[in-house]
Design a protein around this motif. Structure first.
Motif, mmCIF file in Angstrom:
data_model
loop_
_atom_site.group_PDB
_atom_site.id
_atom_site.type_symbol
_atom_site.label_atom_id
_atom_site.label_comp_id
_atom_site.label_asym_id
_atom_site.label_seq_id
_atom_site.Cartn_x
_atom_site.Cartn_y
_atom_site.Cartn_z
ATOM 1 N N ARG A 123 0.836 -1.212 0.000
ATOM 2 C CA ARG A 123 0.000 0.000 0.000
ATOM 3 C C ARG A 123 0.863 1.252 0.000
ATOM 4 N NH1 ARG A 123 -3.373 -3.404 3.099
ATOM 5 N NH2 ARG A 123 -2.452 -2.803 5.075
ATOM 6 N N SER A 124 1.948 1.246 0.800
ATOM 7 C CA SER A 124 2.850 2.403 0.846
ATOM 8 C C SER A 124 3.510 2.631 -0.509
ATOM 9 C CB SER A 124 3.939 2.197 1.899
ATOM 10 O OG SER A 124 3.376 2.123 3.178
ATOM 11 N N ASN A 125 3.951 1.573 -1.139
ATOM 12 C CA ASN A 125 4.561 1.700 -2.464
ATOM 13 C C ASN A 125 3.544 2.177 -3.486
ATOM 14 O OD1 ASN A 125 7.094 0.911 -1.619
ATOM 15 N ND2 ASN A 125 6.751 -1.252 -2.090
ATOM 16 N N GLY A 126 2.307 1.731 -3.344
ATOM 17 C CA GLY A 126 1.251 2.172 -4.255
ATOM 18 C C GLY A 126 1.009 3.662 -4.165
ATOM 19 N N LYS A 127 1.106 4.217 -2.960
ATOM 20 C CA LYS A 127 0.924 5.667 -2.773
ATOM 21 C C LYS A 127 2.035 6.450 -3.464
ATOM 22 C CE LYS A 127 -1.554 5.281 1.570
ATOM 23 N NZ LYS A 127 -1.527 5.482 3.009
ATOM 24 N N LEU A 128 3.174 5.803 -3.655
ATOM 25 C CA LEU A 128 4.298 6.458 -4.337
ATOM 26 C C LEU A 128 4.169 6.346 -5.853
ATOM 27 C CD1 LEU A 128 7.215 5.179 -2.075
ATOM 28 C CD2 LEU A 128 6.137 7.423 -2.035
ATOM 29 N N GLY A 129 3.131 5.698 -6.299
ATOM 30 C CA GLY A 129 2.936 5.564 -7.737
ATOM 31 C C GLY A 129 2.941 4.121 -8.200
ATOM 32 N N GLY A 130 3.405 3.223 -7.356
ATOM 33 C CA GLY A 130 3.396 1.807 -7.714
ATOM 34 C C GLY A 130 4.292 1.491 -8.890
ATOM 35 N N ARG A 131 4.089 0.348 -9.434
ATOM 36 C CA ARG A 131 4.869 -0.069 -10.600
ATOM 37 C C ARG A 131 4.362 0.656 -11.835
ATOM 38 N NH1 ARG A 131 5.318 -6.589 -9.863
ATOM 39 N NH2 ARG A 131 6.682 -6.497 -8.076
ATOM 40 N N PRO A 132 5.275 1.020 -12.711
ATOM 41 C CA PRO A 132 4.815 1.672 -13.961
ATOM 42 C C PRO A 132 3.974 0.690 -14.773
ATOM 43 C CG PRO A 132 7.212 1.782 -13.730
ATOM 44 C CD PRO A 132 6.705 0.935 -12.643
ATOM 45 N N ARG A 133 2.963 1.196 -15.416
ATOM 46 C CA ARG A 133 2.104 0.366 -16.260
ATOM 47 C C ARG A 133 2.881 -0.055 -17.500
ATOM 48 N NH1 ARG A 133 -2.227 -0.783 -13.375
ATOM 49 N NH2 ARG A 133 -3.208 0.994 -12.410
ATOM 50 N N LYS A 134 2.641 -1.254 -17.938
ATOM 51 C CA LYS A 134 3.264 -1.722 -19.163
ATOM 52 C C LYS A 134 2.558 -1.070 -20.339
ATOM 53 C CE LYS A 134 4.847 -6.183 -17.535
ATOM 54 N NZ LYS A 134 4.807 -7.631 -17.716
ATOM 55 N N ARG A 135 3.348 -0.622 -21.271
ATOM 56 C CA ARG A 135 2.760 0.006 -22.459
ATOM 57 C C ARG A 135 2.548 -1.048 -23.535
ATOM 58 N NH1 ARG A 135 5.933 5.699 -23.288
ATOM 59 N NH2 ARG A 135 5.234 6.620 -21.328
ATOM 60 N N VAL A 136 1.383 -1.005 -24.100
ATOM 61 C CA VAL A 136 1.090 -1.896 -25.207
ATOM 62 C C VAL A 136 1.189 -1.059 -26.478
ATOM 63 C CG1 VAL A 136 -0.643 -3.396 -26.258
ATOM 64 C CG2 VAL A 136 -0.436 -3.256 -23.767
ATOM 65 N N GLU A 137 2.145 -1.399 -27.308
ATOM 66 C CA GLU A 137 2.314 -0.652 -28.555
ATOM 67 C C GLU A 137 1.460 -1.278 -29.631
ATOM 68 O OE1 GLU A 137 6.308 0.238 -29.636
ATOM 69 O OE2 GLU A 137 6.928 0.353 -27.546
#
Length: 138
Positions: A123-137
């Protein structure tokens, strides 16, 4: 390098000291009924473990485990059909593989654990933005 009589006697003395120092295997077999490798020690104690927990034995079939050789000193087990060796003193300490293999096994087990502390950290890491979303090209 030539082996001298004195060096041979020293090696034999070291081996005898090692034999006298602790338990050693006197026999070993695979028990199909319970799916365990069973090692009888000179102390009368039996040690049993599922092959899936030992390095090199995880994917072994029962027919690969029927032939187990005990080293003359009783400190090693050899599985000739798999070309796998296990060190008996390490087995007695619960060490079922090399350091690298054990670290991977422990990391896998630890990563699968859930706890309130892990949930809070996520939860704490999520408040920092969490993992970057994977981009689907596209």
């Amino acid at each position: 390098m030539a082996l001298t009589e004195a060096a041979l006697k020293q090696a034999e003395a070291r081996m005898q000291k090692r034999r006298d120092a602790g338990p050693r295997a006197v026999s070993a077999h695979y028990d199909r009924r319970v799916g365990r490798v069973v090692v009888q020690l000179n102390t009368g104690v039996e040690l049993g473990f599922p092959p899936s927990l030992a390095e090199g034995l995880a994917q072994a079939r029962p027919k690969d485990l029927v032939d187990i050789e005990v080293s003359p000193a009783g400190t090693g087990l050899h599985f000739p059909l798999l070309d796998v060796d296990l060190y008996v003193p390490a087995l007695l300490e619960g060490i079922l593989g090399s350091r690298k293999w054990m670290a991977q096994a422990m990391g896998k087990a630890g990563g699968a654990q859930t706890s309130e502390a892990k949930a809070q950290a996520a939860r704490s890491n999520g408040k920092l933005g969490g993992r970057p979303r994977k981009r689907v090209e596209s």
